[in-house]
Design a protein around this motif. Structure first.
Motif: not given
Length: 232
Positions: A115-126
């Motif tokens: 099972v491959l999950i992906k933690f979705n991003s809610f922050w952009t990072i610069e």
């Protein structure tokens, strides 16, 4: 190093903010003993709690956290996140998504039942110019029921979209809740310039310094911490 995070205006008041990794040290490290009896040595020995490199690695960089509770039962992932409607187009609205196992075919991560999950991003990072973002599994955290896949992103250029964090789920028997605020990725800013590798032999002053340093470390505890460790 200045790191700039941005999120959808609708989430700014409810979204867990990235935090310095030193602020996310797990309770087991805080509560573990500084010494423990070793059957091999027949006496108490210092635990990793007194090992500065072990602790400093866990405290380096910053953590990305899970935005809400995720319940896991019978291999099913569920969440109830009463987030307001997202205002930015193409922005994820759920904390998790999934990868097909075929994406890691040929790697040690692949299993027929993976099972491959992906933690979705809610922050952009610069990041600042010339620096990249190294994202990896929270350091020294085998207690977490997943293993993040490490990645390197040139976040000085790629910062207008979110960086997602894929992971392989390790424990098919896990039943319980992944709590809001649980660290899912530990991130470091790293220079993009390639290192110059120089090879020399230990001779002269370097050999003398080596012998003296090792002798001092063998003679007394905490030499590294007192003489070499830098305040962070």
């Amino acid at each position: 190093m200045r790191v700039t995070f941005r999120c959808d205006p609708a989430l700014i008041d409810i979204l867990p903010r990235p935090k310095l990794a030193r602020e996310a040290i797990p309770d087991w490290l805080k509560s573990m003993p500084a010494k423990a009896f070793s059957d091999l040595h027949g006496r108490d020995v210092r635990t990793v709690k007194q090992c500065p490199p072990f602790v400093d690695a866990m405290a380096h960089g910053f953590m990305i956290s899970l935005p809400c509770d995720v319940r896991v039962e019978g291999g099913v992932f569920e969440w109830d996140w009463p987030a307001p409607p997202i205002t930015v187009d193409q922005h994820p609205a759920s904390p998790l998504s999934f990868h097909p196992p075929a994406q890691v075919l040929g790697t040690p991560l692949h299993r027929p039942d993976a099972v491959l999950i992906k933690f979705n991003s809610f922050w952009t990072i610069e990041l600042e110019t010339g620096w990249s973002l190294f994202a990896t599994h929270p350091v020294n955290r085998p207690d977490l029921p997943f293993r993040l896949l490490s990645g390197l992103v040139d976040a000085d250029h790629f910062h207008d979209g979110g960086i997602n964090f894929p992971a392989t789920w390790l424990d098919p028997e896990f039943q319980g809740v992944l709590p809001k605020g649980m660290p899912v990725a530990q991130c470091f800013a790293v220079p993009r310039a390639r290192p110059e590798l120089v090879f020399e032999t230990l001779e002269g002053e370097n050999a003398i310094a080596y012998s003296a340093t090792v002798a001092e470390i063998l003679a007394a505890p905490n030499v590294y911490r007192k003489r070499f460790r830098q305040r962070k």
